[in-house]
Structure formats: C-alpha cells, structure tokens
Design a protein around this motif. Structure first.
Motif, PDB file in Angstrom:
ATOM      1  N   HIS A 132       7.362 -33.828  13.153  1.00 18.68           N
ATOM      2  CA  HIS A 132       7.407 -35.288  13.054  1.00 18.68           C
ATOM      3  C   HIS A 132       8.638 -35.889  13.721  1.00 18.68           C
ATOM      4  O   HIS A 132       8.649 -37.058  14.057  1.00 18.68           O
ATOM      5  N   ARG A 133       9.664 -35.115  13.914  1.00 17.01           N
ATOM      6  CA  ARG A 133      10.876 -35.590  14.581  1.00 17.01           C
ATOM      7  C   ARG A 133      10.815 -35.417  16.095  1.00 17.01           C
ATOM      8  O   ARG A 133      11.733 -35.768  16.808  1.00 17.01           O
ATOM      9  N   GLY A 134       9.769 -34.790  16.571  1.00 17.24           N
ATOM     10  CA  GLY A 134       9.632 -34.536  18.008  1.00 17.24           C
ATOM     11  C   GLY A 134      10.289 -33.242  18.435  1.00 17.24           C
ATOM     12  O   GLY A 134      10.413 -32.972  19.631  1.00 17.24           O
ATOM     13  N   THR A 135      10.701 -32.410  17.477  1.00 18.78           N
ATOM     14  CA  THR A 135      11.328 -31.132  17.785  1.00 18.78           C
ATOM     15  C   THR A 135      10.265 -30.165  18.256  1.00 18.78           C
ATOM     16  O   THR A 135       9.255 -29.946  17.588  1.00 18.78           O
ATOM     17  N   ARG A 136      10.500 -29.578  19.428  1.00 23.10           N
ATOM     18  CA  ARG A 136       9.532 -28.672  20.049  1.00 23.10           C
ATOM     19  C   ARG A 136      10.114 -27.265  20.071  1.00 23.10           C
ATOM     20  O   ARG A 136      11.283 -27.079  20.348  1.00 23.10           O
ATOM     21  N   SER A 137       9.258 -26.298  19.830  1.00 28.33           N
ATOM     22  CA  SER A 137       9.722 -24.915  19.938  1.00 28.33           C
ATOM     23  C   SER A 137       8.541 -24.017  20.317  1.00 28.33           C
ATOM     24  O   SER A 137       7.401 -24.365  20.050  1.00 28.33           O
ATOM     25  N   PRO A 138       8.814 -22.888  20.921  1.00 27.36           N
ATOM     26  CA  PRO A 138      10.084 -22.529  21.555  1.00 27.36           C
ATOM     27  C   PRO A 138      10.342 -23.413  22.772  1.00 27.36           C
ATOM     28  O   PRO A 138       9.402 -23.805  23.480  1.00 27.36           O
ATOM     29  N   GLU A 139      11.600 -23.729  23.001  1.00 28.24           N
ATOM     30  CA  GLU A 139      11.991 -24.672  24.036  1.00 28.24           C
ATOM     31  C   GLU A 139      11.540 -24.235  25.415  1.00 28.24           C
ATOM     32  O   GLU A 139      11.162 -25.046  26.254  1.00 28.24           O
ATOM     33  N   ALA A 140      11.542 -22.938  25.685  1.00 23.44           N
ATOM     34  CA  ALA A 140      11.165 -22.411  27.011  1.00 23.44           C
ATOM     35  C   ALA A 140       9.696 -22.690  27.354  1.00 23.44           C
ATOM     36  O   ALA A 140       9.321 -22.695  28.516  1.00 23.44           O
ATOM     37  N   CYS A 141       8.883 -22.935  26.347  1.00 25.78           N
ATOM     38  CA  CYS A 141       7.456 -23.151  26.566  1.00 25.78           C
ATOM     39  C   CYS A 141       7.133 -24.604  26.895  1.00 25.78           C
ATOM     40  O   CYS A 141       6.025 -24.900  27.329  1.00 25.78           O
ATOM     41  N   ALA A 149       3.925 -37.016   2.990  1.00 29.72           N
ATOM     42  CA  ALA A 149       3.761 -38.403   3.401  1.00 29.72           C
ATOM     43  C   ALA A 149       4.634 -38.743   4.603  1.00 29.72           C
ATOM     44  O   ALA A 149       4.280 -39.579   5.421  1.00 29.72           O
ATOM     45  N   THR A 150       5.778 -38.038   4.736  1.00 30.88           N
ATOM     46  CA  THR A 150       6.727 -38.392   5.794  1.00 30.88           C
ATOM     47  C   THR A 150       7.046 -37.249   6.756  1.00 30.88           C
ATOM     48  O   THR A 150       7.881 -37.418   7.642  1.00 30.88           O
ATOM     49  N   THR A 151       6.426 -36.098   6.604  1.00 27.87           N
ATOM     50  CA  THR A 151       6.719 -34.967   7.497  1.00 27.87           C
ATOM     51  C   THR A 151       5.446 -34.207   7.860  1.00 27.87           C
ATOM     52  O   THR A 151       4.447 -34.265   7.147  1.00 27.87           O
ATOM     53  N   TYR A 152       5.524 -33.491   8.956  1.00 30.89           N
ATOM     54  CA  TYR A 152       4.464 -32.562   9.353  1.00 30.89           C
ATOM     55  C   TYR A 152       5.013 -31.620  10.428  1.00 30.89           C
ATOM     56  O   TYR A 152       6.002 -31.916  11.085  1.00 30.89           O
ATOM     57  N   ALA A 171       0.036 -35.574  17.611  1.00 33.18           N
ATOM     58  CA  ALA A 171       1.220 -36.221  17.045  1.00 33.18           C
ATOM     59  C   ALA A 171       1.133 -37.735  17.189  1.00 33.18           C
ATOM     60  O   ALA A 171       1.487 -38.477  16.259  1.00 33.18           O
ATOM     61  N   GLN A 172       0.651 -38.213  18.320  1.00 34.08           N
ATOM     62  CA  GLN A 172       0.486 -39.656  18.511  1.00 34.08           C
ATOM     63  C   GLN A 172      -0.519 -40.232  17.518  1.00 34.08           C
ATOM     64  O   GLN A 172      -0.306 -41.314  16.958  1.00 34.08           O
ATOM     65  N   ARG A 173      -1.599 -39.516  17.317  1.00 37.25           N
ATOM     66  CA  ARG A 173      -2.615 -39.987  16.373  1.00 37.25           C
ATOM     67  C   ARG A 173      -2.077 -40.010  14.943  1.00 37.25           C
ATOM     68  O   ARG A 173      -2.365 -40.922  14.168  1.00 37.25           O
ATOM     69  N   LEU A 174      -1.268 -38.996  14.596  1.00 36.82           N
ATOM     70  CA  LEU A 174      -0.640 -38.993  13.278  1.00 36.82           C
ATOM     71  C   LEU A 174       0.361 -40.143  13.149  1.00 36.82           C
ATOM     72  O   LEU A 174       0.486 -40.751  12.080  1.00 36.82           O
TER      73      LEU A 174
END
Length: 137
Positions: free
Chosen positions: A127-136, A99-102, A52-55
């Motif tokens: 791309h928004r930093g949303t992580r799932s599943p949250e427990a992981c 171009a603006t999402t992944y 994600a940082q590289r993207l």
C-alpha cells in the motif's frame, strides 16, 4: 610431378566451423532466454500496478481497502481466488490486508517465468508503493 587442384573444404575444416557455430548458438540461446524472462516480468508489474490502482480507488470511495463493495478486493479474497495477469505468466494474491494496508504478490505460474532465478518467481507491491525485489522492477 602431378599437381592437383583442390576445390572445397576438408572434413576437419567443416567440423571446426560446426563446433564454432554450436558454441555461438549455445551462448545466443541462453541470452535470448534471459531476455525473454526479463521482458515477461512486465506482465507482473502491470498487473500489480493495476490491482493497486483499483484498490486505491476503493480506499478513496470507501475509506478502506477491504470494503465489501470493492470488487477487486472481493476478487482477491473470494475463496482464495487470485487475479491472473493478462499474459498468463503470473497470478496476483493479497495478504496483510486490513482497512489501511495490503501487500500484493505476483507469483509465476507459467514457463518460462517459473525458472526466473533472479526474482525467485515472486514480486510484491504494498500500500505504500514499496516494491520488492528491487532488481525485478
């Protein structure tokens, strides 16, 4: 009356100790396996975050995530390729890429992570930093 001194243990006493040790070992091994699986998830977290940082660097340089000059994007899209994590437990792929999402997905490819029931063998980061599943995470 003939008294005998008893030295040692009877067979019953030894069998009880062996049974107790067996039960304790079964519990300990199960806990150990769960802890190994939990700690190996860091392999996916690190690889997802690094990718994600590289993207994000590509977005900063080219104003888009899916630019042809972005090496990490090329790595992820060239012939269905994926990025293997450092420890080799996960493989990271990209989807919903514009171009603006992944969305990055880490899929377990090696044991013991393939038997991770809690995380269903997949972790995602978008791309928004949303992580799932949250427990992981």
């Amino acid at each position: 009356m003939n008294e005998r001194n008893q030295n040692g243990f009877t067979l019953i006493e030894v069998m009880i100790v062996v049974a107790i040790l067996g039960i304790l070992a079964a519990i300990a091994y199960s806990s150990y396996q769960n802890q190994v699986i939990r700690s190996n998830r860091s392999d996916a977290r690190v690889t997802l975050s690094d990718t994600a940082q590289r993207l994000q660097r590509c977005y900063t340089s080219y104003s888009r995530y899916n630019d042809d000059n972005c090496t990490v994007y090329e790595q992820l899209t060239e012939g269905g390729a994926a990025i293997e994590s450092a420890e080799g437990y996960y493989e990271v792929t990209i989807s919903d890429d514009t171009a603006t999402t992944y969305t990055l997905t880490a899929t377990a490819i090696a044991a013991p992570q393939t038997s991770d029931d809690l995380c269903d063998t997949e972790m995602t980061l978008n791309h928004r930093g949303t992580r799932s599943p949250e427990a992981c995470w």
